[in-house]
Scaffold this active site. Structure first.
Site, mmCIF file in Angstrom:
data_model
loop_
_atom_site.group_PDB
_atom_site.id
_atom_site.type_symbol
_atom_site.label_atom_id
_atom_site.label_comp_id
_atom_site.label_asym_id
_atom_site.label_seq_id
_atom_site.Cartn_x
_atom_site.Cartn_y
_atom_site.Cartn_z
ATOM 1 N N ASP A 41 0.853 -1.196 0.000
ATOM 2 C CA ASP A 41 0.000 0.000 0.000
ATOM 3 C C ASP A 41 0.893 1.252 0.000
ATOM 4 O O ASP A 41 1.827 1.358 0.800
ATOM 5 C CB ASP A 41 -0.858 -0.048 1.281
ATOM 6 C CG ASP A 41 -1.935 1.015 1.316
ATOM 7 O OD1 ASP A 41 -2.422 1.410 0.242
ATOM 8 O OD2 ASP A 41 -2.300 1.439 2.438
ATOM 9 N N ARG A 43 -3.221 -11.778 25.856
ATOM 10 C CA ARG A 43 -4.256 -12.577 25.184
ATOM 11 C C ARG A 43 -5.644 -12.189 25.659
ATOM 12 O O ARG A 43 -6.619 -12.310 24.931
ATOM 13 C CB ARG A 43 -4.000 -14.070 25.432
ATOM 14 C CG ARG A 43 -2.714 -14.545 24.787
ATOM 15 C CD ARG A 43 -2.315 -15.914 25.269
ATOM 16 N NE ARG A 43 -2.023 -15.919 26.701
ATOM 17 C CZ ARG A 43 -1.490 -16.965 27.350
ATOM 18 N NH1 ARG A 43 -1.209 -18.081 26.706
ATOM 19 N NH2 ARG A 43 -1.251 -16.894 28.642
HETATM 20 O O1 G3H Z 1 -3.108 5.037 3.728
HETATM 21 C C1 G3H Z 1 -2.365 4.762 4.654
HETATM 22 C C2 G3H Z 1 -2.671 3.612 5.528
HETATM 23 O O2 G3H Z 1 -3.675 3.937 6.448
HETATM 24 C C3 G3H Z 1 -1.425 3.106 6.171
HETATM 25 O O3 G3H Z 1 -0.985 3.944 7.184
HETATM 26 O O4 G3H Z 1 1.473 4.298 6.870
HETATM 27 O O5 G3H Z 1 0.401 4.476 9.141
HETATM 28 O O6 G3H Z 1 0.638 2.247 8.021
HETATM 29 P P1 G3H Z 1 0.462 3.727 7.840
HETATM 30 P P1 13P Z 2 -8.729 4.880 5.792
HETATM 31 O O1 13P Z 2 -7.829 5.781 6.556
HETATM 32 O O2 13P Z 2 -9.995 5.571 5.427
HETATM 33 O O3 13P Z 2 -8.962 3.582 6.456
HETATM 34 O O4 13P Z 2 -7.996 4.564 4.380
HETATM 35 C C1 13P Z 2 -7.017 3.572 4.306
HETATM 36 C C2 13P Z 2 -6.272 3.598 3.027
HETATM 37 O O5 13P Z 2 -6.614 4.249 2.060
HETATM 38 C C3 13P Z 2 -5.058 2.769 2.948
HETATM 39 O O6 13P Z 2 -4.376 2.968 1.748
HETATM 40 ZN ZN ZN Z 3 -4.487 4.947 1.004
#
Ligand code: G3H
Ligand code: 13P
Ligand code: ZN
Length: 310
Positions: free
Chosen positions: A83, A282
């Site tokens: 992601d 847990r």
């Molecule tokens: O879009 C971002 C996601 O919510 C991931 O967030 O970089 O804090 O893992 P993070």
């Molecule tokens: P939200 O912050 O709305 O859960 O979006 C998550 C997201 O787009 C991760 O790439």
């Molecule tokens: Zn995102």
């Protein structure tokens, strides 16, 4: 079945008019909760890890836990996706580690640099049988480590989307139509630009569309966090009805992270508030995991329409 790319899932979602949930994973409990929900809902699922999640959990642990989930859910199509890949090197690392899908997020760059970077990742990924999600347009709010102010947020331009997909060869496209990351998406009424979605779909009918920043920020979970010692005032997300409309209007992938964070936090807070003597992890991680599973199942069955599509 082994890990899959998102190709077949997206073909089915486009043909049958439903969306596939892409849920952010950071640890074992979250992975178990999501995959157990997918099994019970008989739904395809995308597990996704951000670069900060990879730093936290470590790529080897993540991949081994995902492999365990795949073995426990042999009938469920599961993809593992990077992601918001920030650069070519991170995408390459994930591809080499066995990810079946990566996102290169060049939305922070100008159009030409976004095209160049995305094409570089596409060329490498495709040579290894991996698919690529790209992003065009800017979401308001906090995007990974990038903080985009609301006034800088930019809806995706449909004609640019056509040119971008043609020049990069990306497999799916994340668009900006009014969503944003995190727990504070709207000050007033929640609204998405379905008119822009329609125009984009007309320009790139064969490219699956991705919606980031799509958590509902489930009011019950926010209330539960606040009831047990949290302080998350004024949080607001995309209501279920709007996400359902997106799911039947040609959005193939819907990203959810914030709702999982809220579920985990609410579950842990409740136990610790009600049982101040508890100190066995847990004891509080089990209800937290259950609450994540319930949240994911609800989305698959009642909102995205992906249940029984495995
Ligand atoms: O879009 C971002 C996601 O919510 C991931 O967030 O970089 O804090 O893992 P993070
Ligand atoms: P939200 O912050 O709305 O859960 O979006 C998550 C997201 O787009 C991760 O790439
Ligand atoms: Zn995102």
């Amino acid at each position: 079945m082994p890990l899959v790319t998102t190709k077949e899932m997206f073909e089915k979602s486009k043909k049958e008019g439903f969306a596939i949930g892409a849920f952010n994973v950071n640890n074992m409990e979250i992975i178990q909760a999501i995959v157990d929900a997918a099994k019970e809902a008989n739904s395809p699922v995308i597990l996704q890890a951000s670069s900060s999640a990879i730093k936290y959990a470590r790529i080897n642990y993540l991949m081994k836990m995902v492999q365990a989930a795949v073995e426990e859910a042999p009938n469920i199509p599961i993809a593992i996706h990077l992601d918001h890949g920030p650069d070519f090197e991170t995408c390459k690392m994930c591809i080499d580690a066995g990810f079946t899908s990566v996102m290169i997020d060049g939305s922070k760059y100008d159009f030409e640099e976004n095209v160049r970077l995305t094409k570089q990742v596409v060329d490498y990924a495709h040579s290894k049988g991996v698919v690529v999600e790209a992003e065009l347009g800017k979401l308001a709010g906090i995007e990974d480590d990038v903080n985009v102010s609301e006034s800088d947020a930019m809806y995706t331009d449909p004609e640019q989307a056509r040119e971008f997909v043609e020049r990069t060869g990306c497999d799916s496209l994340a668009i900006a139509i009014g969503t944003s990351h995190g727990a504070y998406k709207f000050k007033g009424e929640a609204k998405l630009r379905f008119d822009i979605l329609k125009q984009i779909k007309e320009k790139i009918p064969n490219t699956p569309i991705v919606l980031h920043g799509a958590s509902t920020v489930i009011p019950e979970l926010v209330e539960m966090c606040n009831q047990y010692g949290g302080n998350i005032p004024g949080a607001k997300g995309v209501p279920d009805e709007i996400l359902h409309e997106a799911s039947v209007s040609g959005v193939s992938k819907i990203n959810v992270d914030t709702d999982l964070r809220l579920a985990m936090t609410a579950g842990i807070r409740k136990v610790l508030a009600e049982e101040p003597n508890a100190f066995d992890p847990r004891k509080y991680l089990t209800p937290a995991r259950d609450l994540i599973k319930k949240t994911v199942k609800h989305k698959m069955i009642d909102v995205f329409g992906s249940s029984n599509k495995a």
